[in-house]
Design a protein around this motif. Sequence first.
Motif, PDB file in Angstrom:
ATOM      1  N   THR A 163       0.654  -1.137   0.060  1.00  0.00           N
ATOM      2  CA  THR A 163       0.019   0.025   0.086  1.00  0.00           C
ATOM      3  C   THR A 163       0.882   1.117  -0.041  1.00  0.00           C
ATOM      4  N   SER A 164       0.505   2.113  -0.708  1.00  0.00           N
ATOM      5  CA  SER A 164       1.601   3.236  -0.944  1.00  0.00           C
ATOM      6  C   SER A 164       0.955   4.409  -1.276  1.00  0.00           C
ATOM      7  N   VAL A 165       1.634   5.648  -0.731  1.00  0.00           N
ATOM      8  CA  VAL A 165       1.241   6.980  -1.378  1.00  0.00           C
ATOM      9  C   VAL A 165       2.442   7.333  -2.024  1.00  0.00           C
ATOM     10  N   TRP A 166       1.990   8.332  -3.277  1.00  0.00           N
ATOM     11  CA  TRP A 166       3.321   8.695  -3.942  1.00  0.00           C
ATOM     12  C   TRP A 166       2.960  10.151  -4.606  1.00  0.00           C
ATOM     13  N   THR A 167       3.726  10.440  -5.095  1.00  0.00           N
ATOM     14  CA  THR A 167       3.483  11.950  -5.895  1.00  0.00           C
ATOM     15  C   THR A 167       4.133  11.565  -7.404  1.00  0.00           C
ATOM     16  N   ASP A 168       3.715  12.222  -8.283  1.00  0.00           N
ATOM     17  CA  ASP A 168       3.907  11.927  -9.649  1.00  0.00           C
ATOM     18  C   ASP A 168       5.019  13.042 -10.031  1.00  0.00           C
ATOM     19  N   ASP A 169       6.431  12.685  -9.374  1.00  0.00           N
ATOM     20  CA  ASP A 169       7.442  13.502  -9.708  1.00  0.00           C
ATOM     21  C   ASP A 169       7.799  13.547 -11.251  1.00  0.00           C
ATOM     22  N   ALA A 170       7.612  12.361 -11.800  1.00  0.00           N
ATOM     23  CA  ALA A 170       8.305  12.709 -13.163  1.00  0.00           C
ATOM     24  C   ALA A 170       7.465  13.533 -14.056  1.00  0.00           C
ATOM     25  N   GLY A 171       5.982  13.505 -13.720  1.00  0.00           N
ATOM     26  CA  GLY A 171       5.020  14.552 -14.331  1.00  0.00           C
ATOM     27  C   GLY A 171       5.433  15.950 -13.957  1.00  0.00           C
ATOM     28  N   ALA A 172       5.603  16.033 -12.715  1.00  0.00           N
ATOM     29  CA  ALA A 172       6.180  17.400 -12.280  1.00  0.00           C
ATOM     30  C   ALA A 172       7.367  17.924 -12.846  1.00  0.00           C
ATOM     31  N   VAL A 173       8.323  17.168 -13.092  1.00  0.00           N
ATOM     32  CA  VAL A 173       9.705  17.408 -13.538  1.00  0.00           C
ATOM     33  C   VAL A 173       9.549  17.915 -15.101  1.00  0.00           C
ATOM     34  N   THR A 174       8.625  17.238 -15.693  1.00  0.00           N
ATOM     35  CA  THR A 174       8.280  17.562 -17.068  1.00  0.00           C
ATOM     36  C   THR A 174       7.601  18.944 -16.993  1.00  0.00           C
ATOM     37  N   GLU A 175       6.694  18.996 -16.280  1.00  0.00           N
ATOM     38  CA  GLU A 175       5.864  20.245 -16.213  1.00  0.00           C
ATOM     39  C   GLU A 175       6.744  21.606 -15.975  1.00  0.00           C
ATOM     40  N   ALA A 176       7.820  21.153 -15.109  1.00  0.00           N
ATOM     41  CA  ALA A 176       8.881  22.207 -14.818  1.00  0.00           C
ATOM     42  C   ALA A 176       9.549  22.579 -15.864  1.00  0.00           C
ATOM     43  N   VAL A 177      10.066  21.863 -16.707  1.00  0.00           N
ATOM     44  CA  VAL A 177      10.855  22.122 -17.755  1.00  0.00           C
ATOM     45  C   VAL A 177       9.940  22.777 -18.678  1.00  0.00           C
ATOM     46  N   ARG A 178       8.832  22.265 -19.197  1.00  0.00           N
ATOM     47  CA  ARG A 178       7.792  22.947 -20.154  1.00  0.00           C
ATOM     48  C   ARG A 178       7.674  24.246 -19.946  1.00  0.00           C
ATOM     49  N   TYR A 179       7.669  24.611 -18.588  1.00  0.00           N
ATOM     50  CA  TYR A 179       7.054  26.082 -18.220  1.00  0.00           C
ATOM     51  C   TYR A 179       8.392  26.639 -18.554  1.00  0.00           C
ATOM     52  N   LEU A 180       9.709  26.359 -18.108  1.00  0.00           N
ATOM     53  CA  LEU A 180      10.691  27.267 -18.459  1.00  0.00           C
ATOM     54  C   LEU A 180      10.925  27.329 -19.990  1.00  0.00           C
ATOM     55  N   ALA A 181      10.785  26.338 -20.567  1.00  0.00           N
ATOM     56  CA  ALA A 181      10.926  26.246 -22.162  1.00  0.00           C
ATOM     57  C   ALA A 181       9.860  27.288 -22.727  1.00  0.00           C
ATOM     58  N   GLY A 182       8.638  27.366 -22.211  1.00  0.00           N
ATOM     59  CA  GLY A 182       7.646  28.298 -22.505  1.00  0.00           C
ATOM     60  C   GLY A 182       7.987  29.779 -22.296  1.00  0.00           C
ATOM     61  N   LEU A 183       8.910  29.882 -21.126  1.00  0.00           N
ATOM     62  CA  LEU A 183       9.244  31.310 -21.182  1.00  0.00           C
ATOM     63  C   LEU A 183      10.248  31.669 -22.214  1.00  0.00           C
ATOM     64  N   GLY A 184      10.922  30.762 -23.002  1.00  0.00           N
ATOM     65  CA  GLY A 184      12.008  31.002 -23.764  1.00  0.00           C
ATOM     66  C   GLY A 184      13.408  30.375 -23.725  1.00  0.00           C
ATOM     67  N   HIS A 185      13.439  29.653 -22.333  1.00  0.00           N
ATOM     68  CA  HIS A 185      14.805  28.983 -21.785  1.00  0.00           C
ATOM     69  C   HIS A 185      15.015  27.974 -22.655  1.00  0.00           C
ATOM     70  N   ARG A 186      16.362  27.751 -23.002  1.00  0.00           N
ATOM     71  CA  ARG A 186      16.599  26.533 -24.002  1.00  0.00           C
ATOM     72  C   ARG A 186      17.956  25.849 -22.952  1.00  0.00           C
ATOM     73  N   ARG A 187      18.816  26.708 -22.214  1.00  0.00           N
ATOM     74  CA  ARG A 187      19.597  25.819 -21.398  1.00  0.00           C
ATOM     75  C   ARG A 187      19.055  26.000 -19.991  1.00  0.00           C
ATOM     76  N   ILE A 188      18.556  24.813 -19.708  1.00  0.00           N
ATOM     77  CA  ILE A 188      17.868  24.503 -18.341  1.00  0.00           C
ATOM     78  C   ILE A 188      18.749  23.479 -17.675  1.00  0.00           C
ATOM     79  N   ALA A 189      18.935  23.543 -16.447  1.00  0.00           N
ATOM     80  CA  ALA A 189      19.818  22.914 -15.747  1.00  0.00           C
ATOM     81  C   ALA A 189      19.031  22.407 -14.517  1.00  0.00           C
ATOM     82  N   ARG A 190      19.573  21.252 -13.767  1.00  0.00           N
ATOM     83  CA  ARG A 190      18.757  20.724 -12.644  1.00  0.00           C
ATOM     84  C   ARG A 190      19.913  20.308 -11.610  1.00  0.00           C
ATOM     85  N   VAL A 191      19.403  20.877 -10.496  1.00  0.00           N
ATOM     86  CA  VAL A 191      20.460  20.588  -9.254  1.00  0.00           C
ATOM     87  C   VAL A 191      19.564  19.496  -8.548  1.00  0.00           C
ATOM     88  N   GLY A 192      19.918  18.325  -8.488  1.00  0.00           N
ATOM     89  CA  GLY A 192      19.166  17.279  -7.955  1.00  0.00           C
ATOM     90  C   GLY A 192      19.451  16.821  -6.528  1.00  0.00           C
TER      91      GLY A 192
END
Lengths: 340, 340
Positions: A163-192
């Motif tokens: 039995t688990s509880v979980w968040t869709d981290d993969a979907g959220a990461v994708t949304e984050a990248v899309r948001y920044l790309a939508g602002l015009g960013h092409r060089r996006i880095a991640r500090v994980g």
Amino acid sequence: MSTTRVTIKDVAARAGVSKGAVSLAFNHKPGLSDATRERIFGAARELGWAPHPTARSLAGARVDVVGLAVCRPARLLGLEPFYMEFVSGVESVLIEHSCALLLRLVRSAEEEVGLQESWWRARQVGGAILVDFRADDPRVGVVRRLGLPVVAVGHPSLTGGLTSVWTDDAGAVTEAVRYLAGLGHRRIARVGGVAALTALRTAAFGAAARALGPAGARQLATDWSGEAGARATRSLLTGAAQDRPTAIVYDNDVMAVAGLAVAAELGLAVPADVSVLAWDDSELCRITYPTLSAMSHDVHGFGADAARTLFGVITGEGSGSHPVPAPVLTPRGSTGPPGA
Amino acid sequence: MSTTRVTIKDVAARAGVSKGAVSLAFNHKPGLSDATRERIFGAARELGWAPHPTARSLAGARVDVVGLAVCRPARLLGLEPFYMEFVSGVESVLIEHSCALLLRLVRSAEEEVGLQESWWRARQVGGAILVDFRADDPRVGVVRRLGLPVVAVGHPSLTGGLTSVWTDDAGAVTEAVRYLAGLGHRRIARVGGVAALTALRTAAFGAAARALGPAGARQLATDWSGEAGARATRSLLTGAAQDRPTAIVYDNDVMAVAGLAVAAELGLAVPADVSVLAWDDSELCRITYPTLSAMSHDVHGFGADAARTLFGVITGEGSGSHPVPAPVLTPRGSTGPPGA
């Protein structure tokens, strides 16, 4: 040394009260005078009787302790807001059940396996919250064999049908990248965060960023501390200008706060020179200047959901996989178009 | 229902092993094959036997759980770094003793009194760490009556002769005011924590600031949250310029981070227009820009000292009042002469 077992009946007889009164006293319920309580405790002491924690759980189906083992250096536990917020959410539900949290730091997954087994065998806990799942997690098999009621905090691909509880981290990461790309960013880095515990985010970021071109996929792993976040940010922002990311996504908010400071120290404006996107969105994101845009995750609520789900498992009323709302974008002052 | 008590001997006999082997299995020690362990656990299950947590503590003088009750809203626990750092320090010592922390949030001091009594009576803990002492604290008398081994985290004037660890907060507040006065500040304000829990600091600040003249003694109480710290800062910095403090001392570092942001938002330079002095000095103070000057307090070490002192009380080797090093000034970028 086979002795006759002292029972609650013996204690009641010695104190001259009913068994119910003994139970009230030991469960610290109202309805007894101080003198009566004292007499009951005195009788129990003389007879060497104490309610077995489990006896109570079995009798009343009441669980008064749940376990949580965390495999992380003690020092880091104090630096990263996630766990404390998660624990505060767990506690917000436990308090309603007059239940305590048995918290133990462990040095390895193997140590946790042994600990959870001992706790359960010795009836010190009525259930457990398991966190930080990895691929091929050794806890899955042991928990099943023991019949230990648990809630697994982790993606179903890692928690093996518990039995688990979980968040869709993969979907959220994708949304984050899309948001920044939508602002015009092409060089996006991640500090994980720690690589082994953030593999799903790493894969999702890689996939989303590759879609933007080869420069978009830079990722650095850290131990989640602010100082590691500062080091990673410095290494990203002091490279050649044409390679420098114009936006950085952080895996927590302490590292994003550190990222803001490194940008200021390097004389880079946020967000004109570099956009900063935090994760989790604790109170910290609202008390910086500029305020931090973040992928907002109700970590307190996540902890509360985990505890509620565990009580469902314990009472036999719940099981399955429970996605909680995925982190959602909260734009604030630290993100904007590149060069704006 | 007087039954013959099942003992470890019965379990050993049924499993065909020695009592020592049963003990090894339940204490999760090495030296047994998986098959033997399984047979022992199976026998215990069939006979309904489990080691009583206390039986172990009494026999081996080993304590495997200590209690900590915190009277604070669940939400706040997650926002304020102090507790998590303190708990991480406690855990750093507990892990050496293979000991867990039984953590419970309570709504009142009275609830804590009842809880500590239940835990101790039911032998769920071998000792407790008591925090957040107030004047006439109800826990002092109860702990003495119960004989519960405790360490009291608080000033000896509040902890009634219980074994205690404490920091000289009053001396540190005085040092903070003297440092700022030495830089030339005459209007110094303090953004404090919860009034009832910071009375010693309030009195010391009042005395030290009064020496600077009537304008120096402004103090505001908060709930320790960053948002409350931001509100208090805004109210201090938006007054008439001639009343505005030129330096603010905060009771923790989250509020100081918030204070920095409010100054930036109001267009005030730190430290030229206002100096900001944080307290506790968690990692946050080193990851802001400017970095935060702070009264540095090793909160992690404080938690470790508390846990070590408790083990001393439990084994009968320690008691008394243990001052830990007082917070010391760490000047960084957020303090300087007024108007500089």
